[in-house]
Design a protein around this motif. Structure first.
Motif, short mmCIF file in Angstrom:
data_model
loop_
_atom_site.label_atom_id
_atom_site.label_comp_id
_atom_site.label_asym_id
_atom_site.label_seq_id
_atom_site.Cartn_x
_atom_site.Cartn_y
_atom_site.Cartn_z
N VAL A 1 8.07 18.08 6.04
CA VAL A 1 6.76 18.34 6.64
C VAL A 1 6.16 19.57 5.98
O VAL A 1 6.79 20.63 5.95
CB VAL A 1 6.87 18.56 8.16
N LEU A 2 4.95 19.43 5.45
CA LEU A 2 4.23 20.55 4.84
C LEU A 2 2.95 20.81 5.62
O LEU A 2 2.21 19.87 5.94
CB LEU A 2 3.89 20.24 3.38
N SER A 3 2.69 22.06 5.94
CA SER A 3 1.47 22.41 6.65
C SER A 3 0.27 22.26 5.71
O SER A 3 0.41 22.22 4.48
CB SER A 3 1.54 23.84 7.16
N ARG B 1 2.26 10.42 6.36
CA ARG B 1 2.20 10.50 7.82
C ARG B 1 1.69 11.87 8.29
O ARG B 1 1.95 12.88 7.65
CB ARG B 1 3.57 10.23 8.43
N THR B 2 0.99 11.86 9.41
CA THR B 2 0.55 13.09 10.06
C THR B 2 1.58 13.51 11.10
O THR B 2 2.00 12.69 11.91
CB THR B 2 -0.81 12.88 10.75
N GLY C 1 -0.18 18.77 14.85
CA GLY C 1 0.07 20.15 15.19
C GLY C 1 0.85 20.91 14.13
O GLY C 1 1.05 22.12 14.26
N PHE C 2 1.28 20.20 13.06
CA PHE C 2 2.06 20.89 12.03
C PHE C 2 1.58 20.60 10.62
O PHE C 2 1.35 21.51 9.85
CB PHE C 2 3.55 20.56 12.15
N GLY C 3 1.40 19.33 10.25
CA GLY C 3 0.97 19.06 8.88
C GLY C 3 1.16 17.61 8.50
O GLY C 3 0.95 16.71 9.31
N TYR C 4 1.61 17.39 7.27
CA TYR C 4 1.77 16.04 6.74
C TYR C 4 3.14 15.89 6.08
O TYR C 4 3.75 16.87 5.65
CB TYR C 4 0.68 15.74 5.70
#
Length: 227
Positions: A173-175, A217-218, A221-224
């Protein structure tokens, strides 16, 4: 072959993980409690830990934090709860990735490879990567040709840079801030609209159904995340 520790209190699910991962050539160890999992993660030195969030004695967040006090082993948190707070809590407690159950064996294997690969020092790599690939997506770093299942895609420079960053960190997960910095650099600092727009355009080109994305994917509240 990887040595994989599965911390899961559901015996049937634990055995399903053991069977699926053993068939792929891995050595799988099962622990049914958080306390046992924390001890095994430190004492037995596995290559990766699959950690259930809901355990009978200690929740997965606490187990993850305990492991992180003594070990840098890659940790993938597994849970049936698809909640933004749980995702962020898992990552903040030290997990490398967060997977919502049920998950197919192939996807789980890919996520395991991704977190293990992300921890390998660059000096251990035999040669620089010339191709980035994931689930039929392929970027040739020499020609910058992009294909999906062998069909060439026409991407803008912004879309291509974004895709390359996501492929380099697939399964993570990357913001939006991280994506902006890595794909656009300091020249675009603070303009998160670039990320939002590029994500939407990229989905139009790589997803079978952009309204229900399965690749990009989203994580609300955090990123992709790619994958």
């Amino acid at each position: 072959m990887l040595k994989i520790l599965v911390v899961e209190d559901n015996p049937e699910l634990a055995q399903a993980y053991r069977l699926a991962l053993s068939q792929r050539g891995h050595d799988v160890q099962i622990e049914g409690t958080g306390a046992g999992g924390a001890r095994a993660a430190i004492a037995d030195e596995p290559d990766v830990v699959l950690l259930d969030l809901m355990l009978p004695d200690i929740d997965g967040f606490s187990v993850c934090r305990h492991i992180r006090q003594d070990s840098d082993v890659p940790i993938i948190m597994l849970t049936a709860r698809d909640d933004d707070g749980d995702v962020i809590g898992g990552l903040d407690s030290g997990a490398d990735d967060y997977v919502v159950k049920p998950v197919s064996p192939g996807v789980l294997e890919a996520r395991i490879r991704a977190v293990v690969r992300s921890r390998q020092p660059a000096a251990q790599e035999s040669a620089p990567a010339t191709v980035l690939e994931y689930e039929g997506l392929r970027v040739d770093l020499g020609s910058l040709e992009v294909t999906r299942d062998g069909v060439e895609l026409e991407l803008s420079p912004n879309e291509l840079r974004l895709l390359m960053v996501l492929l380099e960190h697939q399964g993570q997960v990357l913001s939006r801030e991280q994506l902006l910095d890595r794909a656009w650099g300091t020249a675009a600092a603070g303009d998160l609209r670039l990320v939002n727009a590029a994500v939407q355009r990229l989905r139009q080109k790589i997803e079978a159904d952009p309204a229900e994305p399965q690749l990009l994917r989203t994580v609300r509240g955090f990123g992709y995340r790619l994958g």
